[in-house]
Design a protein around this motif. Structure first.
Motif, mmCIF file in Angstrom:
data_model
loop_
_atom_site.group_PDB
_atom_site.id
_atom_site.type_symbol
_atom_site.label_atom_id
_atom_site.label_comp_id
_atom_site.label_asym_id
_atom_site.label_seq_id
_atom_site.Cartn_x
_atom_site.Cartn_y
_atom_site.Cartn_z
ATOM 1 N N TYR A 86 0.457 0.781 10.370
ATOM 2 C CA TYR A 86 -0.096 1.621 9.305
ATOM 3 C C TYR A 86 -0.675 0.718 8.228
ATOM 4 C CZ TYR A 86 -0.463 5.004 5.533
ATOM 5 O OH TYR A 86 -0.952 5.797 4.533
ATOM 6 N N PRO A 87 -1.826 0.963 7.675
ATOM 7 C CA PRO A 87 -2.661 2.164 7.683
ATOM 8 C C PRO A 87 -3.764 2.183 8.753
ATOM 9 C CG PRO A 87 -3.507 0.677 6.036
ATOM 10 C CD PRO A 87 -2.308 -0.001 6.671
ATOM 11 N N THR A 108 -4.947 8.466 3.220
ATOM 12 C CA THR A 108 -3.648 8.110 2.650
ATOM 13 C C THR A 108 -2.591 9.146 3.035
ATOM 14 O OG1 THR A 108 -4.036 9.387 0.633
ATOM 15 C CG2 THR A 108 -4.790 7.074 0.640
ATOM 16 N N LEU A 109 -1.355 8.856 2.671
ATOM 17 C CA LEU A 109 -0.281 9.828 2.876
ATOM 18 C C LEU A 109 -0.574 11.122 2.124
ATOM 19 C CD1 LEU A 109 2.790 7.450 2.527
ATOM 20 C CD2 LEU A 109 2.055 8.649 4.602
ATOM 21 N N LYS A 110 -1.104 10.991 0.920
ATOM 22 C CA LYS A 110 -1.445 12.185 0.136
ATOM 23 C C LYS A 110 -2.516 13.005 0.859
ATOM 24 C CE LYS A 110 -3.055 13.666 -4.404
ATOM 25 N NZ LYS A 110 -3.491 13.229 -5.728
ATOM 26 N N THR A 111 -3.534 12.340 1.389
ATOM 27 C CA THR A 111 -4.582 13.024 2.140
ATOM 28 C C THR A 111 -3.979 13.765 3.334
ATOM 29 O OG1 THR A 111 -6.114 11.244 1.568
ATOM 30 C CG2 THR A 111 -6.787 12.714 3.332
ATOM 31 N N ARG A 136 0.830 -1.203 0.000
ATOM 32 C CA ARG A 136 0.000 0.000 0.000
ATOM 33 C C ARG A 136 0.863 1.251 0.000
ATOM 34 N NH1 ARG A 136 -5.198 2.094 3.382
ATOM 35 N NH2 ARG A 136 -4.573 4.258 3.419
ATOM 36 N N VAL A 137 1.921 1.260 0.797
ATOM 37 C CA VAL A 137 2.800 2.432 0.858
ATOM 38 C C VAL A 137 3.392 2.709 -0.523
ATOM 39 C CG1 VAL A 137 4.922 3.387 1.861
ATOM 40 C CG2 VAL A 137 3.321 2.101 3.305
ATOM 41 N N LYS A 158 2.172 1.919 -3.417
ATOM 42 C CA LYS A 158 1.088 2.411 -4.270
ATOM 43 C C LYS A 158 0.794 3.892 -3.962
ATOM 44 C CE LYS A 158 -3.729 1.482 -5.452
ATOM 45 N NZ LYS A 158 -4.915 0.706 -5.152
ATOM 46 N N GLU A 159 0.753 4.243 -2.681
ATOM 47 C CA GLU A 159 0.503 5.628 -2.285
ATOM 48 C C GLU A 159 1.605 6.560 -2.793
ATOM 49 O OE1 GLU A 159 -0.591 6.477 1.764
ATOM 50 O OE2 GLU A 159 -1.638 4.555 1.964
ATOM 51 N N GLU A 210 1.137 7.221 -6.442
ATOM 52 C CA GLU A 210 0.018 8.141 -6.662
ATOM 53 C C GLU A 210 0.450 9.592 -6.421
ATOM 54 O OE1 GLU A 210 -4.096 9.400 -4.513
ATOM 55 O OE2 GLU A 210 -3.675 7.258 -4.583
ATOM 56 N N TRP A 217 -8.180 9.630 12.439
ATOM 57 C CA TRP A 217 -7.539 8.889 11.357
ATOM 58 C C TRP A 217 -8.431 7.716 10.968
ATOM 59 C CZ3 TRP A 217 -3.941 9.343 7.807
ATOM 60 C CH2 TRP A 217 -3.527 8.191 7.116
#
Length: 193
Positions: A61-62, A100-103, A6-7, A9-10, A13, A95
């Motif tokens: 995480y997440p 996501t990290l972007k969010t 997931r990390v 992929k984030e 993105e 949370w």
């Protein structure tokens, strides 16, 4: 265990959306140790600044939020002027694994644009924001110019350049190690190899 897939992929993105005003990159070849940048929002005292954020992803995480703090000094009611700690609900109780990290990074950018002085991380800055807003704006602009100005010559870069290192390699190494001098040697060697 941190969801590494997931990390990755984030991070892809975030990399694709260069216009967002935020970046996140891997630090020390560890997907749980990241460094982010937030561009100061337009028409705010932070406009034109580039702010560096230390990001650590816990093993769970997440399902738990990333641990974030500003490395770049910021004059803001919700960011500690002493250690960069951040008061933001999504980095604590609000949370959700859907975030996501972007969010989170975009939320930091939004926080720069819309301070919440009644829920401060830094009481001194919050008091100034509420009681002498002009002084707050002037101080925030000055701190942005002093600490987040991408055009200001960095003393670390200048000293290393005088030793014969390439300026771009130095900047890449400083970004990779989150600006922390104790990790600079390894990051610089990795950048140059």
């Amino acid at each position: 265990m941190c969801d590494i897939g997931r990390v990755q992929k984030e991070l892809k993105e975030i990399e694709k959306d260069k216009a967002s005003g935020v970046t996140v990159s891997i630090r020390d070849n560890n997907l749980q140790m990241l460094v982010g940048t937030v561009y100061g929002p337009k028409d705010t005292p932070y406009d034109g600044g580039i702010f560096t954020v230390d990001i650590q992803l816990p093993d769970s995480y997440p399902f738990v939020p990333p641990k974030m703090r500003f490395i770049t000094k910021v004059w803001h009611p919700n960011i500690s002027s002493a250690n960069g700690a951040i008061c933001l609900d999504i980095l604590k109780d609000n949370w959700s694994p859907a975030l996501t990290l972007k969010t989170a990074m975009l939320s930091l950018q939004a926080l720069l644009a819309c301070p919440e002085p009644k829920d401060p991380q830094d009481a001194v800055v919050a008091q100034q924001y509420l009681k002498d807003h002009k002084a707050y704006v002037a101080t925030a602009k000055q701190w942005t110019a002093d600490y987040a100005n991408p055009n200001k010559k960095d003393e670390k870069v200048e000293r290393l350049a005088e030793m014969g290192f390439d300026r771009e390699a130095i900047k890449a190494a400083l970004t990779a190690c989150g600006g922390r001098s104790q990790h600079l040697g390894g990051a610089l060697n990795q950048t140059l190899s």
